[in-house]
Scaffold this motif. Structure first.
Motif, PDB file in Angstrom:
ATOM      1  N   ARG A  23       0.826  -1.214   0.000  1.00 50.81           N
ATOM      2  CA  ARG A  23       0.000   0.000   0.000  1.00 50.81           C
ATOM      3  C   ARG A  23       0.858   1.261   0.000  1.00 50.81           C
ATOM      4  NH1 ARG A  23      -5.131   0.673   0.921  1.00 50.81           N
ATOM      5  NH2 ARG A  23      -5.350  -1.456   1.720  1.00 50.81           N
ATOM      6  N   ASN A  24       1.929   1.244   0.805  1.00 57.13           N
ATOM      7  CA  ASN A  24       2.747   2.446   0.959  1.00 57.13           C
ATOM      8  C   ASN A  24       3.917   2.522  -0.016  1.00 57.13           C
ATOM      9  OD1 ASN A  24       1.101   3.195   3.131  1.00 57.13           O
ATOM     10  ND2 ASN A  24       2.392   2.087   4.608  1.00 57.13           N
ATOM     11  N   GLY A  25       4.191   1.406  -0.689  1.00 58.08           N
ATOM     12  CA  GLY A  25       5.349   1.384  -1.582  1.00 58.08           C
ATOM     13  C   GLY A  25       6.664   1.435  -0.843  1.00 58.08           C
ATOM     14  N   PRO A  75       3.605   3.476  -4.195  1.00 57.32           N
ATOM     15  CA  PRO A  75       2.416   2.954  -3.514  1.00 57.32           C
ATOM     16  C   PRO A  75       1.454   2.270  -4.490  1.00 57.32           C
ATOM     17  CG  PRO A  75       2.902   5.196  -2.808  1.00 57.32           C
ATOM     18  CD  PRO A  75       3.776   4.928  -3.990  1.00 57.32           C
ATOM     19  N   PRO A  93      -2.219   1.114  -3.615  1.00 59.74           N
ATOM     20  CA  PRO A  93      -3.362   0.839  -2.721  1.00 59.74           C
ATOM     21  C   PRO A  93      -4.365  -0.123  -3.336  1.00 59.74           C
ATOM     22  CG  PRO A  93      -3.495   3.065  -3.638  1.00 59.74           C
ATOM     23  CD  PRO A  93      -2.139   2.551  -3.980  1.00 59.74           C
TER      24      PRO A  93
END
Length: 484
Positions: free
Chosen positions: A138-140, A163, A165
């Motif tokens: 999600r955040n990379g 990211p 998501p």
């Protein structure tokens, strides 16, 4: 096992043949990637200063592997960057390889590991760590608390790009899908997450066959299990030319340029008069023990594998793997034979039971693979068991003493990468092994004069009988001694 540089040339050649064979059955595999869980293990040096390390570690660290990856060789086109494979920390390596495999899930056309046990460990790791993996997707980012190696972090960051998501939401839905059911299950998680995957590439012959139900569970029963090649530490042998066959129908065709192969007929073996058979002279249906003379220096070396001639490809004989001679227990890459187990058990009993006035009446063993990691189980019937029960630590220390007496490959699996769990001793009530003998004689027709207690059992009536008579269970209290 001795090896030389040119031996890696032969191994690389054999690897290069796998994809052309697979493409005959599943075309265009070169258009995607393989998500394989590959790891290195520790190294040491001989007294003369030569490097000593596992055969696959030697290959992954070789110029041959680096060259194949740099050239985008279809066989080594993996989702895992080389840096993650060469990471010495198994936990960081596993996390990093899974993270890359998830981000590149649409490109994955095949998944696997060297052994079935390693593949199960990887999926179980995913099951236990999916929340952290989804967070990183999600955040990379790469969780710095888990992956501390800066070289590995940089390599994984190049795969993550940024990211994602949408992918994180998808993964969370799939990982949570069964949370509301009465018996949560990850059945079919592989085709659900890696929807373009065409097969699972793992060794499931021999001792690894015990993992087939677990792999089918995660594969949803829809993905074929492929045993692509036949190899050992001593030598690489050959290929499976019909890779989509059922695991119990696997036939390997030996490549005669890998070594000089000879065969010892197992039903005519006489210690004083060994009559070896050449590859061209083996007979259909006959079982043989494999003997190799390698370019690296092994001369007429008995590998220990028993093979059966199952057919021919044109005039080339094809072999089915029957068993590893004398091996009674195996969880991962470890192989414990009957003599080694007997020696370790006897020494542990002398060290820990005898001082308390007790003795070991009889024992057998079992490879427990329903949990990850799997572990050895010993069923012990102890004379003067009441005395032992007053000192539970005695049996626990006996577990450790048995582990200390097993080979370095077993102890490395316990200490280095935790691929094997603590050894367990289940103490059974008095008379248990007499009851097992009575069962064998009355129910199975065994001769009472020739009956011998099996040193290893599988799930079935005897296993159930043993388990029903367990009075206490004990585990090794700490790791055995091992040094690279």
């Amino acid at each position: 096992m001795p090896t030389i540089d040119e031996e890696l040339d032969r191994k690389s050649h054999l690897y290069s043949l796998i994809m052309p064979v697979m493409n005959q059955f599943l075309p265009n595999l070169q258009n995607g990637k393989g998500m394989y869980f590959l790891f290195v293990k520790s190294e040491s040096k001989t007294p003369s200063g030569l490097p000593a390390r596992p055969v696959l570690t030697s290959y992954y660290k070789s110029r041959h592997f680096a060259r194949a990856r740099a050239a985008n060789d279809p066989y080594t086109n993996y989702t895992s960057p080389t840096e993650t494979i060469l990471c010495n920390d198994t936990h960081q390596s596993m996390y990093s390889q899974l993270l890359c495999g998830l981000v590149l899930r649409h490109e994955v056309l095949r998944v696997g590991a060297v052994f079935a046990s390693g593949f199960i460990r990887a999926i179980k790791f995913f099951e236990n760590n999916w929340t952290s993996l989804c967070k990183d997707v999600r955040n990379g980012t790469v969780d710095h608390r888990i992956v501390t190696d800066p070289v590995v972090r940089l390599a994984v960051s190049r795969v993550l790009v940024g990211p994602n998501p949408g992918l994180a939401d998808f993964l969370e839905r799939e990982c949570r899908r069964d949370d509301t059911s009465s018996s949560p299950s990850w059945r079919g998680i592989i085709p659900r997450v890696w929807s373009n995957c065409k097969y699972i590439d793992v060794i499931v012959t021999g001792a690894m066959s015990q993992y087939i139900p677990a792999i089918d569970h995660y594969g949803g029963g829809s993905l074929p299990l492929v045993c692509s090649m036949y190899a050992s530490s001593e030598c690489y042998f050959g290929l499976n030319l019909n890779p989509l066959c059922n695991p119990d129908e696997v036939l390997y065709t030996l490549v005669p340029t890998m070594a000089y192969f000879e065969f010892l007929p197992v039903d005519r073996f006489v210690e004083k008069e060994i009559k070896l058979v050449d590859l061209v002279d083996v007979k259909l249906g006959q079982e043989y023990e494999l003997v190799v003379t390698t370019y690296a220096g092994l001369y007429r070396y008995r590998v220990g594998d028993v093979l059966r001639v199952g057919g021919f490809k044109n005039k080339a004989p094809q072999f089915t793997f029957v068993c590893r001679k004398n091996v009674v227990l195996s969880i991962d890459s470890d192989k414990t034979d009957e003599v080694e187990l007997q020696t370790a058990v006897t020494r542990a009993a002398v060290q820990h039971l005898a001082p308390l006035g007790a003795s070991l009446v009889e024992y057998t063993s079992y490879a427990e693979t329903s949990n990850v990691p799997g572990h050895y189980v010993l069923f012990w019937e102890i004379d003067n068991g009441v005395m032992i029960e007053r000192s539970s630590s005695t049996v626990s220390e006996s577990c450790l003493a048995v582990e200390e007496g097993l080979n370095s490959v077993y102890r490395q699996g316990r200490v280095w990468d935790s691929s094997i769990g603590p050894l367990e001793i289940r103490v059974v009530e008095s008379g248990t092994f007499d009851a097992i003998m009575d069962h064998a004689v009355t129910e199975l027709g065994a001769s009472i004069n020739q009956y011998k207690t099996p040193r290893c059992v599988k799930r079935g009536p005897i296993f159930e009988m043993l388990n029903s008579r367990v009075v206490s269970s004990h585990f090794s209290p700490r790791l055995p001694k091992w040094a690279p």
